[in-house]
Design a protein around this motif. Structure first.
Motif, mmCIF file in Angstrom:
data_model
loop_
_atom_site.group_PDB
_atom_site.id
_atom_site.type_symbol
_atom_site.label_atom_id
_atom_site.label_comp_id
_atom_site.label_asym_id
_atom_site.label_seq_id
_atom_site.Cartn_x
_atom_site.Cartn_y
_atom_site.Cartn_z
ATOM 1 N N ARG A 152 -6.299 3.365 1.564
ATOM 2 C CA ARG A 152 -7.301 2.606 0.808
ATOM 3 C C ARG A 152 -6.794 1.218 0.424
ATOM 4 O O ARG A 152 -7.566 0.363 -0.016
ATOM 5 C CB ARG A 152 -7.696 3.368 -0.460
ATOM 6 N N TRP A 153 -5.499 1.043 0.564
ATOM 7 C CA TRP A 153 -4.855 -0.217 0.193
ATOM 8 C C TRP A 153 -4.148 -0.809 1.410
ATOM 9 O O TRP A 153 -3.500 -0.081 2.132
ATOM 10 C CB TRP A 153 -3.848 0.032 -0.931
ATOM 11 N N PRO A 154 -4.257 -2.132 1.619
ATOM 12 C CA PRO A 154 -5.085 -3.064 0.848
ATOM 13 C C PRO A 154 -6.575 -2.857 1.113
ATOM 14 O O PRO A 154 -6.951 -2.280 2.137
ATOM 15 C CB PRO A 154 -4.623 -4.436 1.356
ATOM 16 N N VAL A 155 -7.402 -3.343 0.192
ATOM 17 C CA VAL A 155 -8.839 -3.183 0.349
ATOM 18 C C VAL A 155 -9.318 -3.970 1.561
ATOM 19 O O VAL A 155 -8.752 -5.007 1.921
ATOM 20 C CB VAL A 155 -9.595 -3.646 -0.918
ATOM 21 N N GLY B 290 0.789 -1.224 0.000
ATOM 22 C CA GLY B 290 0.000 0.000 0.000
ATOM 23 C C GLY B 290 0.820 1.272 0.000
ATOM 24 O O GLY B 290 0.325 2.342 -0.377
ATOM 25 N N LYS C 229 1.621 4.400 -5.260
ATOM 26 C CA LYS C 229 0.731 3.909 -4.206
ATOM 27 C C LYS C 229 -0.540 3.362 -4.846
ATOM 28 O O LYS C 229 -1.290 4.122 -5.435
ATOM 29 C CB LYS C 229 0.388 5.039 -3.237
ATOM 30 N N PRO C 230 -0.749 2.057 -4.719
ATOM 31 C CA PRO C 230 0.102 1.005 -4.135
ATOM 32 C C PRO C 230 1.237 0.631 -5.092
ATOM 33 O O PRO C 230 1.203 0.964 -6.280
ATOM 34 C CB PRO C 230 -0.879 -0.161 -3.974
ATOM 35 N N ASP D 7 -0.899 4.375 1.468
ATOM 36 C CA ASP D 7 -2.256 4.755 1.052
ATOM 37 C C ASP D 7 -3.251 3.920 1.859
ATOM 38 O O ASP D 7 -3.286 2.694 1.736
ATOM 39 C CB ASP D 7 -2.438 4.493 -0.446
ATOM 40 N N GLN E 247 -5.222 3.368 -8.721
ATOM 41 C CA GLN E 247 -5.134 3.686 -7.293
ATOM 42 C C GLN E 247 -6.467 4.182 -6.746
ATOM 43 O O GLN E 247 -6.886 3.793 -5.651
ATOM 44 C CB GLN E 247 -4.064 4.760 -7.063
ATOM 45 N N THR F 227 -2.313 -4.481 -8.228
ATOM 46 C CA THR F 227 -2.171 -3.597 -9.376
ATOM 47 C C THR F 227 -0.992 -3.998 -10.239
ATOM 48 O O THR F 227 -0.045 -4.652 -9.788
ATOM 49 C CB THR F 227 -1.986 -2.129 -8.937
ATOM 50 N N PRO G 4 -9.814 1.105 -5.990
ATOM 51 C CA PRO G 4 -9.122 -0.094 -5.501
ATOM 52 C C PRO G 4 -9.927 -1.370 -5.707
ATOM 53 O O PRO G 4 -11.134 -1.393 -5.460
ATOM 54 C CB PRO G 4 -8.948 0.187 -4.000
ATOM 55 N N GLN H 172 -7.842 -5.100 -5.847
ATOM 56 C CA GLN H 172 -7.033 -6.022 -5.038
ATOM 57 C C GLN H 172 -5.542 -5.801 -5.234
ATOM 58 O O GLN H 172 -4.862 -5.327 -4.336
ATOM 59 C CB GLN H 172 -7.401 -7.480 -5.336
#
Length: 333
Positions: free
Chosen positions: A61-64, A56, A324-325, A59, A290, A297, A293, A295
């Protein structure tokens, strides 16, 4: 002792039924249940969580959230994949078709070495990403504006991968066809543990345009069909998780991304497929990969198109890894 002997005779006699025609002996064998003590592979969930957090790059938001853990044998995030993309019939479709196999593998392994040096903590696996259904500007005999490669060419791609133990991705550009039509034709290859799958929305012409004239689209429903199909293959043939790559460089190429379903035996990669100068590529990644999201990338690098207009240049591995990610699938065209 005599009493015990008489008791045994009684038990034995009770277990025998006699007639003038036959003697039947009932089975008085004791059945003992034995537990299967075979060690089954397990997933190191603590390590998985740690690697996903590292991916991630800060970030949030990552991982979801609420994504399932993969089944044992998953390739991601434990490894990074570096792939050569193309088709053996065309030197213009990618680097995979530009060189003879020995030279192609040499160049690919040089890129693998460079990515390994850029991130020494993540093992790098080579891959061949072969376009086995290519979109066409002409309707063709099947009227589907695509050309299906003969199985002999897919066999060749799989053989080309063996000397370097590379993964193989089979990629389809459906034209006027559908994933529901094209995917089942490839089951004989996808049941192989080292063969994975990709789709290219750019050439899915749902509106009836000629491929190359407009950018096509896939919906979450198409993507979910593929992941469900791959998941069932994994169960049917007792396979480790499959990797499923979707190419993207516009918003409309993938609609309703939030409805994409994640499965424990399919690892989903949204691959940033756009070309151009570094800032344009990073912007495309930011907004369409990014910012939406799913899973994992991917990121595509173009040997020719990224440097088409001076002073353009290709991004370096270190620059790509700062995104990111951090992409875990790298593709060269």
């Amino acid at each position: 002792m005599k009493n015990i002997f008489r008791l045994l005779l009684v038990i034995f006699a009770a277990s025998i039924t006699t007639t003038s025609a036959q003697v039947t002996v009932k089975d008085t064998t004791l059945k003992v249940a034995v537990k299967d003590t075979t060690l089954k592979p397990t997933l190191d969930t603590a390590r998985y969580d740690s690697l996903m957090a590292r991916m991630g790059n800060g970030d949030k938001r990552w991982p979801v959230k609420n994504a399932p853990y993969p089944r044992p044998g998953a390739i991601l995030p434990f490894n990074r994949i570096v792939a050569y993309y193309g088709n053996m019939y065309s030197k213009n479709m990618g680097v995979l078709g530009q060189y003879e196999p020995v030279e192609m593998r040499r160049r690919l392994m040089a890129e693998v070495k460079a990515w390994q040096a850029a991130d020494t903590l993540t093992p790098v696996i080579p891959a061949l990403h072969y376009i086995c259904v290519t979109a066409q500007a002409d309707a063709g005999a099947n009227k589907l504006y695509n050309l299906r490669m003969p199985f002999s060419q897919i066999d060749k791609a799989i053989e080309m991968a063996k000397p370097i133990n590379a993964l193989v991705f089979l990629d389809i550009q459906v034209g006027y066809s559908t994933v529901q039509t094209e995917l089942p034709r490839l089951e004989k290859y996808l049941k192989m543990p080292n063969v994975h799958f990709g789709i290219d929305p750019e050439f899915s012409m749902k509106e009836g345009s000629v491929p190359g004239k407009r950018i096509g689209t896939f919906d979450a429903a198409d993507i979910n069909y593929v992941s469900d199909y791959l998941s069932k293959l994994c169960i049917k043939y007792n396979l480790p998780p499959k990797i499923f790559v979707v190419h993207r460089f516009t918003k409309r190429m993938v609609t309703n991304y939030q409805d994409i379903k994640l499965r424990d035996n399919v690892q989903f990669v949204m691959d940033m497929d756009g070309w151009g100068p570094p800032e344009l590529k990073k912007g495309t990644y930011k907004y369409f990969v990014q910012g939406e999201p799913v899973q994992f990338t991917g990121f595509k690098l173009f040997y020719k198109n990224d440097i088409k207009n001076a002073p353009n240049r290709m991004l370096t591995p270190k620059e790509v890894l700062s995104l990111k990610p951090a992409p875990l699938y790298i593709q060269y065209q």
